[in-house]
Scaffold this motif. Structure first.
Motif, PDB file in Angstrom:
ATOM      1  N   ALA A 147       0.858  -1.182   0.000  1.00 48.89           N
ATOM      2  CA  ALA A 147       0.000   0.000   0.000  1.00 48.89           C
ATOM      3  C   ALA A 147       0.890   1.227   0.000  1.00 48.89           C
ATOM      4  N   GLY A 148       0.420   2.288  -0.640  1.00 51.09           N
ATOM      5  CA  GLY A 148       1.211   3.505  -0.674  1.00 51.09           C
ATOM      6  C   GLY A 148       0.402   4.670  -1.192  1.00 51.09           C
ATOM      7  N   ARG A 149       0.941   5.856  -0.971  1.00 52.18           N
ATOM      8  CA  ARG A 149       0.277   7.077  -1.425  1.00 52.18           C
ATOM      9  C   ARG A 149       1.293   7.928  -2.177  1.00 52.18           C
ATOM     10  N   THR A 150       0.854   8.525  -3.288  1.00 51.55           N
ATOM     11  CA  THR A 150       1.699   9.381  -4.118  1.00 51.55           C
ATOM     12  C   THR A 150       0.884  10.577  -4.589  1.00 51.55           C
ATOM     13  N   SER A 151       1.558  11.495  -5.283  1.00 53.66           N
ATOM     14  CA  SER A 151       0.855  12.622  -5.905  1.00 53.66           C
ATOM     15  C   SER A 151       1.708  13.141  -7.049  1.00 53.66           C
ATOM     16  N   SER A 152       1.225  14.168  -7.724  1.00 56.50           N
ATOM     17  CA  SER A 152       2.003  14.867  -8.740  1.00 56.50           C
ATOM     18  C   SER A 152       2.747  16.020  -8.081  1.00 56.50           C
ATOM     19  N   TYR A 153       3.686  16.588  -8.813  1.00 59.96           N
ATOM     20  CA  TYR A 153       4.609  17.573  -8.251  1.00 59.96           C
ATOM     21  C   TYR A 153       3.858  18.803  -7.745  1.00 59.96           C
ATOM     22  N   PHE A 154       3.812  18.974  -6.407  1.00 64.66           N
ATOM     23  CA  PHE A 154       3.138  20.088  -5.736  1.00 64.66           C
ATOM     24  C   PHE A 154       1.733  20.319  -6.300  1.00 64.66           C
ATOM     25  N   SER A 155       1.006  19.239  -6.437  1.00 66.05           N
ATOM     26  CA  SER A 155      -0.360  19.277  -6.932  1.00 66.05           C
ATOM     27  C   SER A 155      -1.277  18.690  -5.862  1.00 66.05           C
ATOM     28  N   PRO A 156      -2.537  19.126  -5.811  1.00 65.39           N
ATOM     29  CA  PRO A 156      -3.433  18.609  -4.763  1.00 65.39           C
ATOM     30  C   PRO A 156      -3.897  17.176  -4.977  1.00 65.39           C
ATOM     31  N   ASP A 157      -3.608  16.579  -6.126  1.00 67.41           N
ATOM     32  CA  ASP A 157      -4.084  15.214  -6.343  1.00 67.41           C
ATOM     33  C   ASP A 157      -3.385  14.246  -5.398  1.00 67.41           C
ATOM     34  N   ARG A 158      -4.096  13.201  -4.993  1.00 62.92           N
ATOM     35  CA  ARG A 158      -3.566  12.149  -4.130  1.00 62.92           C
ATOM     36  C   ARG A 158      -4.019  10.803  -4.671  1.00 62.92           C
ATOM     37  N   THR A 159      -3.046   9.918  -4.839  1.00 61.52           N
ATOM     38  CA  THR A 159      -3.342   8.574  -5.341  1.00 61.52           C
ATOM     39  C   THR A 159      -3.014   7.554  -4.263  1.00 61.52           C
ATOM     40  N   THR A 160      -4.008   6.762  -3.896  1.00 59.20           N
ATOM     41  CA  THR A 160      -3.824   5.661  -2.945  1.00 59.20           C
ATOM     42  C   THR A 160      -3.731   4.368  -3.735  1.00 59.20           C
ATOM     43  N   HIS A 161      -2.650   3.654  -3.533  1.00 57.71           N
ATOM     44  CA  HIS A 161      -2.306   2.507  -4.358  1.00 57.71           C
ATOM     45  C   HIS A 161      -2.277   1.254  -3.487  1.00 57.71           C
ATOM     46  N   LEU A 162      -3.034   0.238  -3.882  1.00 62.43           N
ATOM     47  CA  LEU A 162      -3.044  -1.057  -3.190  1.00 62.43           C
ATOM     48  C   LEU A 162      -2.703  -2.134  -4.206  1.00 62.43           C
ATOM     49  N   ASP A 163      -1.889  -3.111  -3.811  1.00 56.71           N
ATOM     50  CA  ASP A 163      -1.613  -4.214  -4.720  1.00 56.71           C
ATOM     51  C   ASP A 163      -1.272  -5.472  -3.932  1.00 56.71           C
ATOM     52  N   ALA A 164      -1.384  -6.590  -4.594  1.00 58.37           N
ATOM     53  CA  ALA A 164      -1.044  -7.895  -4.021  1.00 58.37           C
ATOM     54  C   ALA A 164      -0.529  -8.773  -5.146  1.00 58.37           C
ATOM     55  N   GLY A 165       0.396  -9.692  -4.801  1.00 57.85           N
ATOM     56  CA  GLY A 165       0.980 -10.493  -5.865  1.00 57.85           C
ATOM     57  C   GLY A 165       1.533 -11.819  -5.405  1.00 57.85           C
ATOM     58  N   LEU A 166       1.946 -12.572  -6.400  1.00 57.71           N
ATOM     59  CA  LEU A 166       2.505 -13.908  -6.198  1.00 57.71           C
ATOM     60  C   LEU A 166       3.712 -14.057  -7.106  1.00 57.71           C
ATOM     61  N   ARG A 167       4.812 -14.609  -6.562  1.00 57.81           N
ATOM     62  CA  ARG A 167       5.988 -14.937  -7.355  1.00 57.81           C
ATOM     63  C   ARG A 167       6.301 -16.417  -7.165  1.00 57.81           C
ATOM     64  N   LEU A 168       6.445 -17.115  -8.274  1.00 60.71           N
ATOM     65  CA  LEU A 168       6.611 -18.561  -8.233  1.00 60.71           C
ATOM     66  C   LEU A 168       7.763 -18.963  -9.136  1.00 60.71           C
ATOM     67  N   GLY A 169       8.645 -19.824  -8.626  1.00 61.56           N
ATOM     68  CA  GLY A 169       9.724 -20.372  -9.421  1.00 61.56           C
ATOM     69  C   GLY A 169       9.722 -21.887  -9.333  1.00 61.56           C
ATOM     70  N   LEU A 170       9.740 -22.557 -10.480  1.00 63.16           N
ATOM     71  CA  LEU A 170       9.670 -24.007 -10.539  1.00 63.16           C
ATOM     72  C   LEU A 170      10.801 -24.553 -11.402  1.00 63.16           C
ATOM     73  N   LEU A 171      11.012 -25.843 -11.273  1.00 60.66           N
ATOM     74  CA  LEU A 171      11.979 -26.564 -12.102  1.00 60.66           C
ATOM     75  C   LEU A 171      13.365 -25.935 -12.003  1.00 60.66           C
ATOM     76  N   GLY A 172      13.756 -25.642 -10.778  1.00 56.30           N
ATOM     77  CA  GLY A 172      15.070 -25.063 -10.575  1.00 56.30           C
ATOM     78  C   GLY A 172      15.208 -23.665 -11.140  1.00 56.30           C
ATOM     79  N   GLY A 173      14.098 -22.937 -11.216  1.00 54.50           N
ATOM     80  CA  GLY A 173      14.131 -21.575 -11.740  1.00 54.50           C
ATOM     81  C   GLY A 173      13.924 -21.487 -13.229  1.00 54.50           C
ATOM     82  N   ARG A 174      13.755 -22.606 -13.899  1.00 54.66           N
ATOM     83  CA  ARG A 174      13.575 -22.564 -15.357  1.00 54.66           C
ATOM     84  C   ARG A 174      12.176 -22.108 -15.752  1.00 54.66           C
ATOM     85  N   LEU A 175      11.231 -22.157 -14.824  1.00 55.55           N
ATOM     86  CA  LEU A 175       9.873 -21.687 -15.085  1.00 55.55           C
ATOM     87  C   LEU A 175       9.482 -20.724 -13.972  1.00 55.55           C
TER      88      LEU A 175
END
Length: 836
Positions: A507-535
């Motif tokens: 989760a995080g919050r950002t904006s544009s350069y000295f601008s009143p806009d505010r963006t709230t960012h949420l994300d979730a993910g998965l990282r998977l490595g198989l076959l000794g990293g070949r996949l």
């Protein structure tokens, strides 16, 4: 390379040498502002304070012509080139795209559009041992050509259509039968476009001693554009030096300088108006319209004699030092200076009339200077083998100065039998802005337990201080990420072939350069490595909510003469949601070794709230409507053509949407979107002994394109040339068509497109293909040759130059508009690489 990252879309403004490109990461966070990401080169924000097209003092319109009440789409205009051309590809060591919620929050008011981190080469090979002097050369030459042209009428087709139009309007045919047999013909696209050459050369030296690492390079790029009188040349130098002064203290210098010269035919750098006039030009000689008027204008004249010639010089220098206070604590400081100066001379041919000659000259100068100073204190320690702690305190100070100067001179000289006298007028415009210093302290903490459970948190504040003390409020930007490395758990230690399994959320919050806009960012993910990293598999979902998004629109207000557009600001809330998937595989079949990568992404954006500056709800404006996409197109719903029994026989018939009993402009509505919903990238690397093959496919799907050039060309009106589609016009014997009966009156109805004018932008592009052969490979020498191409093939039925175009610039509201600007070329290349 950026499109290989899921969730990144790159769209050029045009194919002109040095043209800008829109880079969008995980959708858009504003309506009419700049959507470009933050560029960070060697840990310093750079290239972000140039006069981007969205910030330049003027916006120039393009439309299909005629109706003054039709609001033109703004075509961004900038005096200089894309600043990324300052950085030759051979000087780049790595590129990283930061798009996650926690990662972008660390950049605060500069991170709302994502961050692209670039690291330049330093002569470091990864070995602690001294490295001998290495000389590297990479060079290639090639040719380029327009991949696809507009399908327009030839001379006989044009003359026949002009005759039909004149007869339908009750006038005699401008082209008699005898003249039709002897018509001269000119393919204006063939006259304007050419097969053009280009070449690139990069020579570098690098090496390392026990205390010194160094890299120095010289680069030259020359490109003759596929359009007459266009081209680009670039010269650049770079030196990177790292020196270990003591066991604890190291210092470094990174400096680069470049000069880029351009030739841009026409008034706009994308040659849009000049190309539009070219496509309008009659292909027949003599050239007449349906009224019998002789057309003598040379459509090549603006390309040959009207042009901009900007020269951009850029200097970037950085000094940095690192001192190891203890084995766990390091202090780093750095300072940088960036200056970009563009001198642009505009040339226009003389106007000569009865007894006078007028000349016009314009010169503009853009000078941007920025200073960055930074320091960070980093702590890293592992306790009892199970507890890894990291802490980082950093401070960043940024300031810039921008100066714009424009001078125009007009001279009128009398001559001949009726002199009108001599006079000169001169106007000068200058603006200078020096920003207050922007200060950005940041604290970051990280904790990992037994390499399994990881927590990261950051807090950045941005504020401005001037000579008189505090100048504004503090902007706070928190960010956090959690990761669970399941592959380190005891219950998965014996999982066969499993090399990585990580769940993460941020989760995080950002904006544009000295601008009143505010963006709230949420994300979730998965990282998977198989076959000794070949996949490998990386999957993510995200949501970005933006409050007070930048939205400066314009409303049509009646004036004493023509109506005028008045800008006004809206308070908007936007929502972006999406999914990203990246599959990677390394495989081997006998002697053949391959690496395959597939990146897929989906993004849906919509307006979630819509208010004026007083906080009152606004139901609708400029196609913006709650619950709908940002970028939509204003169209009419054509309902075929009127039948032969109607008083309006052969004219276009529009659906009565508002129920007032008429089908006219008031029945227009908005539909579609110019922002692609789906992106695809497939990259393939194959190696067979000394042979290597690299290929890259890119695809964009789920969006439409409005081509104003085709809207004007598809209507048979006899004033200018038309597309071949216009030949499918209405006749009493052919009434089942959407193309109206040829008539001069059609010229007054081409300004507002109908839904059929929206073209699907769906396409797959063979962006890059290369085949290389290793001629020599020893401990001290390596030589390889290669052949390849770019933009070789594009699928789909789009009738314009290219379906991936952004004539409206980086502003999301105007995405999907094609003004028929300078086309993106197909390139064939032959190159060599060597190391000695």
């Amino acid at each position: 390379m950026l499109t290989r990252v899921a969730g990144v879309q790159v769209t050029p403004y045009s194919g002109a040498p040095g043209a800008w490109a829109t880079v969008r990461i995980r959708g858009v966070a504003n309506v009419t502002g700049n959507s470009q990401p933050l560029y960070v080169v060697d840990d310093v924000p750079v290239y972000n304070l140039d006069v981007t097209p969205e910030n330049w003092s003027g916006t120039y319109g393009f439309s299909s012509g005629g109706n003054q009440y039709y609001r033109p789409t703004p075509t961004p205009f900038a005096p200089g080139s894309n600043p990324l051309l300052d950085l030759p590809v051979e000087d780049v060591a790595s590129i990283t795209v930061l798009k996650g919620a926690a990662a972008t929050a660390r950049y605060g008011m500069q991170g709302t559009n994502g961050v692209i981190r670039i690291v330049t080469r330093t002569g470091d090979t990864g070995s602690s041992l001294p490295q001998p002097l290495r000389v590297n050369y990479a060079g290639w030459a090639g040719v380029q050509q327009v991949r696809q042209r507009y399908d327009l009428l030839n001379a006989r087709q044009y003359a026949d259509l002009v005759n039909v139009t004149a007869r339908n309007d009750g006038r005699p045919a401008p082209y008699p039968a005898a003249e039709l047999a002897t018509l001269g013909a000119t393919d204006w696209q063939d006259q304007a476009f050419r097969t053009a050459g280009l070449q690139s050369h990069n020579l570098s030296v690098s090496g390392a001693t026990t205390r010194t690492r160094y890299y120095a390079a010289a680069d030259y790029l020359q490109q003759a554009g596929v359009l007459l009188n266009s081209g680009l040349s670039r010269y650049s130098l770079r030196t990177n030096v790292e020196q270990q002064l003591t066991a604890r203290l190291s210092v470094g210098l990174k400096a680069s300088g470049s000069q880029l010269d351009q030739r841009q035919p026409g008034f706009d750098p994308d040659a849009g108006p000049a190309l539009t006039n070219l496509l309008l030009a009659p292909p027949a000689t003599p050239a007449r319209d349906s009224f019998g008027n002789l057309i003598t204008a040379d459509p090549l004249l603006p390309l040959r004699e009207q042009y901009h010639a900007p020269r951009t010089r850029r200097l970037l220098a950085q000094l940095h030092a690192a001192y190891q206070l203890s084995p766990d604590l390091t202090l780093r400081v750095r300072g940088s200076h960036e200056r970009a100066a563009t001198d642009d001379d505009y040339h226009r041919p003389d106007n000569v009339g009865m007894g006078y000659r007028s000349t016009f000259q314009e010169a503009s100068t853009t000078d941007v200077t920025s200073w960055v100073a930074a320091a960070d204190l980093r702590y890293h320690r592992t306790l009892a083998e199970n507890h890894a702690l990291t802490a980082d305190l950093s401070y960043l100070r940024q300031q810039y100065e921008r100066e714009l100067t424009n001078e125009q001179t007009s001279t009128l000289t009398g001559s001949g039998q009726a002199p009108v006298g001599t006079g000169t007028s001169r106007s000068t415009f200058m603006t200078r802005v020096k920003s207050v210093a922007a200060h950005s302290p940041t604290a970051q903490l990280g904790y990992t337990y037994r390499s399994r459970y990881e927590v990261q948190a950051s807090l950045r504040t941005d504020f401005a201080l001037g000579h008189d003390g505090f100048e504004g409020e503090y902007y706070w930007f928190p960010g956090a990420a959690l990761r669970w490395h399941l592959d380190q758990e005891a219950f998965l230690q014996n999982a066969t072939g499993l090399t990585q399994l990580t769940l993460e959320a941020g989760a995080g919050r950002t904006s544009s350069y000295f601008s009143p806009d505010r963006t709230t960012h949420l994300d979730a993910g998965l990282r998977l490595g198989l076959l000794g990293g070949r996949l490998t598999l990386d999957a993510a979902v995200y949501q970005r909510s933006t409050r007070q998004a930048q939205a400066l629109l314009s409303v049509l207000v009646p004036g004493s003469g023509s109506p005028v557009f008045i800008p006004y600001a809206l308070n908007m809330e936007l929502l972006n949601r999406g999914m990203e998937l990246t599959l990677g595989s390394t495989w081997q079949a006998g002697a053949l070794v391959g690496t395959s990568t597939l990146a897929l992404a989906n993004n849906q954006n919509q307006v979630t709230d819509f208010r004026d500056d007083q906080g009152n709800p606004v139901p609708f404006a400029s196609g913006l409507e709650k619950g709908h996409s940002i970028s939509r197109f204003q169209v009419l719903a054509q309902n075929g053509t009127y039948s032969a029994s109607s008083a309006q026989a052969g004219q276009r018939r529009f659906r009565d949407v508002n129920g007032d009993g008429r089908g006219d402009y008031s029945d227009s509505y908005y539909q579609g979107t110019g922002l692609p919903r789906y992106t695809l990238n497939f990259s393939q690397h194959l190696m067979l002994r000394r042979w290597q093959l690299d290929a890259q496919l890119d695809g964009l799907f789920g969006y439409q394109i409005l081509n104003s050039t085709l809207v004007a060309r598809d209507a048979p009106h006899g004033y200018t040339n038309s597309s071949t589609r216009a030949l499918d016009y209405w006749t009493p014997d052919h009434q089942s068509t959407s193309i109206p009966r040829p008539a001069a009156a059609n010229y007054q109805t081409i300004n507002l497109p109908d839904a059929q004018d929206l073209a699907s932008g769906n396409h797959v592009r063979l962006s890059q293909l290369s085949l290389s052969y290793e001629v020599l490979n020893t401990d001290t020498r390596k030589v390889s040759v290669w052949v390849g191409g770019q933009n070789l093939f594009v699928s789909g039925a789009y009738r314009g130059y290219d379906p991936n175009v952004s004539s409206g610039g980086a502003a999301p509201l105007r995405a999907g508009h094609d003004a028929g600007v300078y086309p993106v070329a197909r390139v064939w290349q032959l190159g060599v690489r060597g190391q000695f």
